[in-house]
Design a protein around this motif. Structure first.
Motif, PDB file in Angstrom:
ATOM      1  N   ILE A  86       0.781  11.993  -0.361  1.00  0.00           N
ATOM      2  CA  ILE A  86       0.701  10.587  -0.724  1.00  0.00           C
ATOM      3  C   ILE A  86       0.516  10.477  -2.232  1.00  0.00           C
ATOM      4  O   ILE A  86       0.095  11.423  -2.886  1.00  0.00           O
ATOM      5  CB  ILE A  86      -0.464   9.870  -0.002  1.00  0.00           C
ATOM      6  CG1 ILE A  86      -1.812  10.530  -0.342  1.00  0.00           C
ATOM      7  CG2 ILE A  86      -0.231   9.866   1.507  1.00  0.00           C
ATOM      8  CD1 ILE A  86      -3.015   9.791   0.209  1.00  0.00           C
ATOM      9  N   GLY A  87       0.827   9.298  -2.765  1.00  0.00           N
ATOM     10  CA  GLY A  87       0.719   9.102  -4.202  1.00  0.00           C
ATOM     11  C   GLY A  87      -0.680   8.783  -4.670  1.00  0.00           C
ATOM     12  O   GLY A  87      -0.992   8.928  -5.854  1.00  0.00           O
ATOM     13  N   GLY A  88      -1.530   8.328  -3.760  1.00  0.00           N
ATOM     14  CA  GLY A  88      -2.892   7.982  -4.125  1.00  0.00           C
ATOM     15  C   GLY A  88      -3.619   7.376  -2.950  1.00  0.00           C
ATOM     16  O   GLY A  88      -3.054   7.209  -1.864  1.00  0.00           O
ATOM     17  N   MET A  89      -4.890   7.032  -3.168  1.00  0.00           N
ATOM     18  CA  MET A  89      -5.706   6.473  -2.098  1.00  0.00           C
ATOM     19  C   MET A  89      -6.415   5.210  -2.570  1.00  0.00           C
ATOM     20  O   MET A  89      -6.739   5.061  -3.748  1.00  0.00           O
ATOM     21  CB  MET A  89      -6.721   7.496  -1.596  1.00  0.00           C
ATOM     22  CG  MET A  89      -7.739   7.945  -2.631  1.00  0.00           C
ATOM     23  SD  MET A  89      -8.840   9.268  -2.029  1.00  0.00           S
ATOM     24  CE  MET A  89      -9.866   8.352  -0.868  1.00  0.00           C
TER      25      MET A  89
ATOM     26  N   LEU B 111      -5.093   4.122   2.846  1.00  0.00           N
ATOM     27  CA  LEU B 111      -6.210   3.199   2.776  1.00  0.00           C
ATOM     28  C   LEU B 111      -7.270   3.660   3.763  1.00  0.00           C
ATOM     29  O   LEU B 111      -6.972   3.859   4.945  1.00  0.00           O
ATOM     30  CB  LEU B 111      -5.738   1.782   3.121  1.00  0.00           C
ATOM     31  CG  LEU B 111      -6.793   0.684   3.274  1.00  0.00           C
ATOM     32  CD1 LEU B 111      -7.581   0.510   1.984  1.00  0.00           C
ATOM     33  CD2 LEU B 111      -6.126  -0.634   3.662  1.00  0.00           C
ATOM     34  N   THR B 112      -8.497   3.856   3.282  1.00  0.00           N
ATOM     35  CA  THR B 112      -9.561   4.334   4.168  1.00  0.00           C
ATOM     36  C   THR B 112     -10.264   3.161   4.841  1.00  0.00           C
ATOM     37  O   THR B 112     -10.232   2.031   4.367  1.00  0.00           O
ATOM     38  CB  THR B 112     -10.590   5.170   3.394  1.00  0.00           C
ATOM     39  OG1 THR B 112     -11.223   4.348   2.400  1.00  0.00           O
ATOM     40  CG2 THR B 112      -9.916   6.357   2.716  1.00  0.00           C
TER      41      THR B 112
ATOM     42  N   GLU C 201     -10.116  12.960   4.338  1.00  0.00           N
ATOM     43  CA  GLU C 201      -8.726  13.139   4.762  1.00  0.00           C
ATOM     44  C   GLU C 201      -7.762  12.546   3.739  1.00  0.00           C
ATOM     45  O   GLU C 201      -6.742  13.162   3.407  1.00  0.00           O
ATOM     46  CB  GLU C 201      -8.497  12.505   6.128  1.00  0.00           C
ATOM     47  CG  GLU C 201      -7.092  12.746   6.673  1.00  0.00           C
ATOM     48  CD  GLU C 201      -6.922  12.344   8.120  1.00  0.00           C
ATOM     49  OE1 GLU C 201      -5.889  12.696   8.708  1.00  0.00           O
ATOM     50  OE2 GLU C 201      -7.831  11.676   8.676  1.00  0.00           O
ATOM     51  N   ALA C 202      -8.093  11.366   3.222  1.00  0.00           N
ATOM     52  CA  ALA C 202      -7.227  10.750   2.217  1.00  0.00           C
ATOM     53  C   ALA C 202      -7.165  11.597   0.951  1.00  0.00           C
ATOM     54  O   ALA C 202      -6.094  11.770   0.352  1.00  0.00           O
ATOM     55  CB  ALA C 202      -7.721   9.344   1.893  1.00  0.00           C
TER      56      ALA C 202
ATOM     57  N   ILE D 106       0.637   6.457  13.834  1.00  0.00           N
ATOM     58  CA  ILE D 106       1.431   7.531  13.269  1.00  0.00           C
ATOM     59  C   ILE D 106       0.656   8.838  13.389  1.00  0.00           C
ATOM     60  O   ILE D 106      -0.572   8.845  13.439  1.00  0.00           O
ATOM     61  CB  ILE D 106       1.797   7.268  11.790  1.00  0.00           C
ATOM     62  CG1 ILE D 106       0.529   7.080  10.945  1.00  0.00           C
ATOM     63  CG2 ILE D 106       2.706   6.040  11.679  1.00  0.00           C
ATOM     64  CD1 ILE D 106       0.791   6.937   9.446  1.00  0.00           C
ATOM     65  N   ALA D 107       1.395   9.932  13.463  1.00  0.00           N
ATOM     66  CA  ALA D 107       0.760  11.244  13.598  1.00  0.00           C
ATOM     67  C   ALA D 107       0.563  11.922  12.255  1.00  0.00           C
ATOM     68  O   ALA D 107      -0.276  12.810  12.123  1.00  0.00           O
ATOM     69  CB  ALA D 107       1.598  12.131  14.517  1.00  0.00           C
ATOM     70  N   ARG D 108       1.350  11.500  11.260  1.00  0.00           N
ATOM     71  CA  ARG D 108       1.263  12.108   9.927  1.00  0.00           C
ATOM     72  C   ARG D 108       1.686  11.087   8.880  1.00  0.00           C
ATOM     73  O   ARG D 108       2.361  10.099   9.198  1.00  0.00           O
ATOM     74  CB  ARG D 108       2.118  13.364   9.838  1.00  0.00           C
ATOM     75  CG  ARG D 108       3.569  13.161  10.228  1.00  0.00           C
ATOM     76  CD  ARG D 108       4.322  14.478  10.331  1.00  0.00           C
ATOM     77  NE  ARG D 108       3.728  15.328  11.351  1.00  0.00           N
ATOM     78  CZ  ARG D 108       4.047  15.251  12.641  1.00  0.00           C
ATOM     79  NH1 ARG D 108       4.924  14.344  13.062  1.00  0.00           N
ATOM     80  NH2 ARG D 108       3.488  16.039  13.520  1.00  0.00           N
ATOM     81  N   ALA D 109       1.310  11.344   7.641  1.00  0.00           N
ATOM     82  CA  ALA D 109       1.570  10.397   6.559  1.00  0.00           C
ATOM     83  C   ALA D 109       3.055  10.130   6.366  1.00  0.00           C
ATOM     84  O   ALA D 109       3.455   9.009   6.024  1.00  0.00           O
ATOM     85  CB  ALA D 109       0.957  10.920   5.261  1.00  0.00           C
TER      86      ALA D 109
END
Length: 322
Positions: A102-105, A4-5, A92-93, A48-51
């Motif tokens: 990730i599966g989507g944004m 989520l942006t 980034e997203a 968090i540092a990464r997804a």
């Protein structure tokens, strides 16, 4: 997992993100926020540092990829100083989605006037995402809720210019992209498209304008020759009724308000913006930055929650169709 942006920092994005986490943290869909963690209030935060770290944290705290703003955000008072951070979150997203991390944004609303003043060259999110994650076809905007899906052929331009730009080819292009997305992302094997007329009563056999006979009807015939189940042109004042809506899977509309008025009337809180024709899944709430209520704690997360849920559904459908 979804990203989520931040959207416009002076708007309601942070507030509705926190409220969406409160509503979804027990059962999901899970997401993390790309934003300045220091400005978030009201819910526990997990930096968090990464997804890949988001899923483990989501049940107990809102996961945030901390991206500090260059200046503090003031509710209701957007600043061009934060434009770079807003665009960087989107970029980034997109990168995370394209890489498969990730599966989507899901994008929080942006303030286009502020971005434009800062040098942003695109009319909005849709065109920017087309540049970042295009597939060789123009990105197409769909608005969706449980009762209706609509696709405007022309979007953010004066009505006179939108009508002047209409051609059978432009209608066919949008309808073809919509048809492909309905099959791939919505899991509809044989999509049915209803094409709206332009004039009252769809021109009434030319007595109320020639565009429906000269532009819209040929587009419908071209779609049929491609094997797409398309019908129309339909009188716009009757094609969105409760009786008519179940007869099609998406309405192809010819200009912005023709598409957005019926869906916002039906479901202002639950409408979702979906960008079709991308290599990734992207949804967004169907409302703006709400600067007038930013910082007051009264913003509804309903459309954002719907956008998160739909993004998760589309991501899963696309995964199965791959």
């Amino acid at each position: 997992m979804l990203a989520l942006t931040m959207g416009e920092p002076a708007g309601v994005g942070a507030e509705i993100a926190a409220k969406a986490w409160q509503a979804l943290h027990a059962d999901g869909p899970a997401f993390f926020l790309i934003d300045d963690a220091d400005r978030l209030r009201g819910v526990p935060i997990a930096r968090i540092a990464r997804a890949s770290e988001a899923a483990a944290a989501f049940g107990s705290a809102l996961p945030v990829l901390h991206r500090p703003l260059p200046v503090p955000a003031v509710p209701g008072k957007p600043s061009t100083a934060t434009a770079g951070a807003v665009l960087a979150a989107i970029e980034e997203a997109v990168a995370l989605a394209k890489s498969g991390e990730i599966g989507g944004m899901v994008t929080n609303p942006i303030q286009k006037s502020v971005l434009t003043a800062a040098g942003f060259a695109h009319p909005g999110h849709t065109e920017f995402l087309g540049e970042l994650a295009g597939t060789g076809v123009p990105p197409v905007m769909m608005l969706a809720c449980p009762e209706l899906r609509v696709v405007p052929v022309t979007v953010h331009e004066p009505l006179a210019r939108a009508i002047a730009r209409l051609t059978p080819e432009l209608i066919v292009e949008h309808a073809t992209i919509t048809h492909a997305a309905l099959r791939r992302d919505f899991g509809i094997a044989s999509p049915r498209l209803a094409v709206a007329g332009l004039n009252p009563h769809a021109g009434e056999a030319g007595t109320l304008g020639s565009e429906d006979q000269a532009i819209v009807a040929p587009a419908v015939e071209m779609l049929r020759r491609q094997g797409i189940e398309a019908t129309g042109p339909y009188p716009p004042d009757t094609m969105f009724t409760a009786h008519a809506r179940p007869t099609y899977d998406a309405a192809i509309c010819l200009y912005h308000d023709q598409a957005l008025i019926p869906i916002k009337t039906l479901d202002m809180a639950g409408g979702v913006n979906v960008t079709l024709g991308l290599s990734i899944i992207r949804t967004s709430p169907d409302h703006g930055t709400a600067l007038d209520i930013a910082g007051k704690g009264v913003a509804s997360p309903g459309s954002l929650i719907a956008a998160i849920r739909l993004a998760a559904e589309l991501s899963e459908s696309r995964r199965k169709s791959a």
